[in-house]
Motif scaffolding. Structure first.
Motif, PDB file in Angstrom:
ATOM      1  N   PHE A  75       0.843  -1.208   0.000  1.00  0.00           N
ATOM      2  CA  PHE A  75       0.000   0.000   0.000  1.00  0.00           C
ATOM      3  C   PHE A  75       0.877   1.257   0.000  1.00  0.00           C
ATOM      4  CE2 PHE A  75      -2.426   3.398   1.959  1.00  0.00           C
ATOM      5  CZ  PHE A  75      -3.589   3.361   1.212  1.00  0.00           C
ATOM      6  N   TRP A  85       5.631   9.902  -9.857  1.00  0.00           N
ATOM      7  CA  TRP A  85       5.163  10.488 -11.119  1.00  0.00           C
ATOM      8  C   TRP A  85       5.250  12.012 -11.079  1.00  0.00           C
ATOM      9  CZ3 TRP A  85       5.671   7.243 -14.651  1.00  0.00           C
ATOM     10  CH2 TRP A  85       4.998   6.038 -14.779  1.00  0.00           C
ATOM     11  N   MET A 152      -5.790   0.658 -16.466  1.00  0.00           N
ATOM     12  CA  MET A 152      -4.741   0.078 -17.328  1.00  0.00           C
ATOM     13  C   MET A 152      -5.368  -0.632 -18.525  1.00  0.00           C
ATOM     14  SD  MET A 152      -2.458  -1.372 -14.165  1.00  0.00           S
ATOM     15  CE  MET A 152      -1.471  -2.515 -15.102  1.00  0.00           C
ATOM     16  N   PHE A 173      -9.967  10.933 -19.456  1.00  0.00           N
ATOM     17  CA  PHE A 173      -9.777  10.699 -18.018  1.00  0.00           C
ATOM     18  C   PHE A 173      -9.734  12.028 -17.261  1.00  0.00           C
ATOM     19  CE2 PHE A 173      -7.837   6.201 -17.234  1.00  0.00           C
ATOM     20  CZ  PHE A 173      -8.899   5.622 -17.894  1.00  0.00           C
ATOM     21  N   ASP A 179     -10.063  12.378  -9.499  1.00  0.00           N
ATOM     22  CA  ASP A 179      -8.665  12.521  -9.090  1.00  0.00           C
ATOM     23  C   ASP A 179      -7.775  12.931 -10.258  1.00  0.00           C
ATOM     24  OD1 ASP A 179      -8.164  10.217 -10.616  1.00  0.00           O
ATOM     25  OD2 ASP A 179      -8.218   8.879  -8.898  1.00  0.00           O
TER      26      ASP A 179
HETATM   27  C1  FAD Z   1      -4.089   5.073 -17.420  1.00  0.00           C
HETATM   28  C2  FAD Z   1      -4.061   5.510 -15.976  1.00  0.00           C
HETATM   29  C3  FAD Z   1      -4.453   6.781 -15.638  1.00  0.00           C
HETATM   30  C4  FAD Z   1      -4.412   7.210 -14.291  1.00  0.00           C
HETATM   31  N1  FAD Z   1      -4.808   8.487 -13.991  1.00  0.00           N
HETATM   32  C5  FAD Z   1      -4.733   8.902 -12.699  1.00  0.00           C
HETATM   33  C6  FAD Z   1      -5.126  10.225 -12.359  1.00  0.00           C
HETATM   34  O1  FAD Z   1      -5.507  11.049 -13.209  1.00  0.00           O
HETATM   35  N2  FAD Z   1      -5.081  10.588 -11.048  1.00  0.00           N
HETATM   36  C7  FAD Z   1      -4.654   9.716 -10.073  1.00  0.00           C
HETATM   37  O2  FAD Z   1      -4.657  10.099  -8.894  1.00  0.00           O
HETATM   38  N3  FAD Z   1      -4.258   8.473 -10.376  1.00  0.00           N
HETATM   39  C8  FAD Z   1      -4.295   8.036 -11.650  1.00  0.00           C
HETATM   40  N4  FAD Z   1      -3.908   6.761 -11.952  1.00  0.00           N
HETATM   41  C9  FAD Z   1      -3.310   5.917 -10.887  1.00  0.00           C
HETATM   42  C10 FAD Z   1      -4.255   4.972 -10.141  1.00  0.00           C
HETATM   43  O3  FAD Z   1      -5.050   4.274 -11.034  1.00  0.00           O
HETATM   44  C11 FAD Z   1      -5.157   5.710  -9.127  1.00  0.00           C
HETATM   45  O4  FAD Z   1      -4.406   6.579  -8.310  1.00  0.00           O
HETATM   46  C12 FAD Z   1      -5.861   4.674  -8.239  1.00  0.00           C
HETATM   47  O5  FAD Z   1      -6.615   3.810  -9.036  1.00  0.00           O
HETATM   48  C13 FAD Z   1      -6.712   5.365  -7.262  1.00  0.00           C
HETATM   49  O6  FAD Z   1      -7.618   4.498  -6.632  1.00  0.00           O
HETATM   50  P1  FAD Z   1      -7.550   4.164  -5.092  1.00  0.00           P
HETATM   51  O7  FAD Z   1      -7.387   5.395  -4.284  1.00  0.00           O
HETATM   52  O8  FAD Z   1      -8.707   3.293  -4.790  1.00  0.00           O
HETATM   53  O9  FAD Z   1      -6.171   3.354  -5.066  1.00  0.00           O
HETATM   54  P2  FAD Z   1      -5.521   2.422  -3.957  1.00  0.00           P
HETATM   55  O10 FAD Z   1      -5.211   1.116  -4.629  1.00  0.00           O
HETATM   56  O11 FAD Z   1      -6.272   2.382  -2.718  1.00  0.00           O
HETATM   57  O12 FAD Z   1      -4.113   3.129  -3.744  1.00  0.00           O
HETATM   58  C14 FAD Z   1      -3.817   3.972  -2.643  1.00  0.00           C
HETATM   59  C15 FAD Z   1      -3.273   5.279  -3.154  1.00  0.00           C
HETATM   60  O13 FAD Z   1      -2.038   5.106  -3.822  1.00  0.00           O
HETATM   61  C16 FAD Z   1      -1.945   5.992  -4.946  1.00  0.00           C
HETATM   62  N5  FAD Z   1      -1.822   5.183  -6.150  1.00  0.00           N
HETATM   63  C17 FAD Z   1      -2.235   3.905  -6.328  1.00  0.00           C
HETATM   64  N6  FAD Z   1      -1.904   3.458  -7.550  1.00  0.00           N
HETATM   65  C18 FAD Z   1      -1.266   4.480  -8.164  1.00  0.00           C
HETATM   66  C19 FAD Z   1      -0.673   4.636  -9.448  1.00  0.00           C
HETATM   67  N7  FAD Z   1      -0.631   3.632 -10.333  1.00  0.00           N
HETATM   68  N8  FAD Z   1      -0.138   5.831  -9.763  1.00  0.00           N
HETATM   69  C20 FAD Z   1      -0.141   6.858  -8.868  1.00  0.00           C
HETATM   70  N9  FAD Z   1      -0.675   6.743  -7.632  1.00  0.00           N
HETATM   71  C21 FAD Z   1      -1.219   5.579  -7.298  1.00  0.00           C
HETATM   72  C22 FAD Z   1      -3.202   6.826  -4.930  1.00  0.00           C
HETATM   73  O14 FAD Z   1      -2.944   8.028  -4.235  1.00  0.00           O
HETATM   74  C23 FAD Z   1      -4.180   5.961  -4.157  1.00  0.00           C
HETATM   75  O15 FAD Z   1      -5.176   6.715  -3.536  1.00  0.00           O
HETATM   76  C24 FAD Z   1      -3.947   6.313 -13.287  1.00  0.00           C
HETATM   77  C25 FAD Z   1      -3.560   5.010 -13.653  1.00  0.00           C
HETATM   78  C26 FAD Z   1      -3.624   4.610 -14.975  1.00  0.00           C
HETATM   79  C27 FAD Z   1      -3.195   3.206 -15.325  1.00  0.00           C
END
Ligand code: FAD
Length: 400
Positions: A75, A85, A152, A173, A179
């Motif tokens: 996590f 990023w 993805m 997006f 977000d």
């Molecule tokens: C094509 C694509 C576009 C995306 N666009 C965005 C966007 O515009 N804004 C955005 O915030 N995230 C983006 N993400 C990253 C990621 O998908 C989201 O942050 C994540 O899905 C948020 O959901 P969650 O809070 O339930 O994640 P959780 O799985 O609960 O993750 C916890 C926290 O970790 C961070 N996190 C997790 N995965 C990523 C990741 N791959 N990259 C960066 N931070 C991450 C986030 O802050 C998230 O709240 C993108 C990913 C992809 C593949």
């Protein structure tokens, strides 16, 4: 509790509710996308972290306190992806400018190429005939959120099966995600396409989708699973961060924006805040129509940030349009406007214009960089795996 908090108190409640699941359960289940209303395996905290209703330091601190560094490792690492990023783009802001220029060309092409316009509209509306993709397009429009795995798959199908320009997908997006983030979004789309790690791309596979959606979808035979990466583009060498600015002593106005509404933990040094203002610019994230739900989300988060600023500093707080900032600062009787530093993106662009307008009136804009960003951003010089080695030490040192 609302699914996507727009206030700090709601975000703190969601953080507390998810804390027990930030350990091994997260690592085991985080890839499963069970569909709208069933995303319990992931935190859905990104809209809160993105606008710093919660800081990365608080979220990582909560995970470490609940599970310890080993069980919380996955996590914590995901949270650092955001910082990586941001740092990567901050060291190479020309990649953001190139995305904006590429998008402008593709928006122009929508006006002149009927085939592209039709295919783009069908993809945005979820009318391609690929059931999983269409469901994600509709979930995105309806909720402003998609699971990471769905993002993805969606981006990969957009680029390699539908053969649509990646910039238009990244733009969809940004127009619809609560977000929506210049760095995470642009660089993740580039990563899927194979531009971020040249030669390496992400191909959505039917078998993987069937497995991780637990049978909700089975797109066998519908996806292009053999496509080559997008033609490589040279990556710019990383630059250096400008030095951190120090807030001067004396009266100052505080200007908030969507990049950082973490008023409680903002270090204003010896400055005395006598007025607080803030702006959000939903329309600045795209030349096309931005979802009204995104605009509402931002407006609610800003008004929560302003209320908390008023409470912390005992100073009047209200919205202020970027063009009105110099007059607002003059009326407040200050020579300095403090603002949280905004990394590359539309808010940073607005702050550069505000800084120039303030300078014309003999006023100064001072950007406040958090210790978290100061520590993480300069480390994003290479790939994530080089950055990852620093995470345990960064987490120990910076977690709140
Ligand atoms: C094509 C694509 C576009 C995306 N666009 C965005 C966007 O515009 N804004 C955005 O915030 N995230 C983006 N993400 C990253 C990621 O998908 C989201 O942050 C994540 O899905 C948020 O959901 P969650 O809070 O339930 O994640 P959780 O799985 O609960 O993750 C916890 C926290 O970790 C961070 N996190 C997790 N995965 C990523 C990741 N791959 N990259 C960066 N931070 C991450 C986030 O802050 C998230 O709240 C993108 C990913 C992809 C593949």
């Amino acid at each position: 509790m609302p699914e996507f908090p727009t206030t700090r108190s709601e975000a703190l409640a969601r953080l507390a509710a998810f804390a027990p699941r930030m350990g091994r359960a997260y690592a085991a289940r985080r890839n499963a996308d069970l569909g709208p209303g069933r995303h319990e395996a992931v935190s859905r905290l990104s809209p809160a972290i993105r606008h710093r209703l919660l800081t990365e330091a608080e979220v990582v601190g909560t995970a470490l306190a609940a599970h310890g560094p080993e069980a919380a490792g996955k996590f914590v690492e995901e949270v650092f992806w955001r910082s990586y990023w941001k740092g990567w783009l901050e060291l190479r802001p020309s990649v953001w400018a190139a995305y904006r220029a590429g998008l402008a060309r593709q928006v122009q092409a929508l006006a002149t190429r009927g085939g592209l316009r039709k295919a783009h509209a069908a993809a945005c509306r979820g009318e391609t005939g690929i059931a999983c993709f269409d469901a994600w397009a509709r979930e995105l429009a309806a909720t402003g959120y998609l699971h990471n795995h769905a993002r993805m798959w969606f981006a990969s199908i957009w680029i390699f099966t539908l053969r649509l320009p990646w910039e238009l997908g990244a733009d969809l997006f940004l127009r619809q995600l609560r977000d929506g983030d210049p760095a995470s979004n642009t660089l993740s789309w580039r990563w899927v396409g194979g531009l971020q790690t040249p030669g390496k791309h992400y191909l959505a596979r039917a078998e993987n989708i069937a497995r991780w959606t637990e049978g909700r979808f089975d797109p066998r035979g519908e996806l292009e699973e053999q496509a080559a990466p997008l033609p490589p583009e040279p990556l710019p060498a990383p630059g250096r961060l400008p030095p951190r600015e120090e807030p001067p002593p004396g009266p100052a106005a505080l200007l908030l924006h969507e990049e950082d509404l973490g008023v409680e933990s903002l270090d204003v040094g010896p400055a005395r805040i006598v007025a607080a203002g803030g702006f959000v610019l939903p329309e600045a994230r795209s030349p096309l129509l931005v979802s009204p739900a995104v605009a509402r989300h931002l407006a609610a988060a800003l008004s929560d940030g302003l209320a908390r600023a008023e409470a912390r500093f005992g100073a009047p707080a209200g919205q202020v349009l970027p063009d009105a900032v110099p007059d607002w600062a003059k009326e407040a009787g200050v020579r300095t406007v403090l603002t949280p530093e905004a990394p590359a993106g539309w808010t940073a662009e607005a702050l550069a214009r505000i800084e120039a307008a303030l300078a014309e009136r003999g006023l100064r804009l001072v950007r406040l960089r958090r210790a978290w960003d100061e520590a993480c951003w300069p480390l994003a010089t290479r790939g994530f795996f080089a950055f990852r080695g620093h995470i345990p030490e960064l987490a120990r040192r910076l977690a709140a």
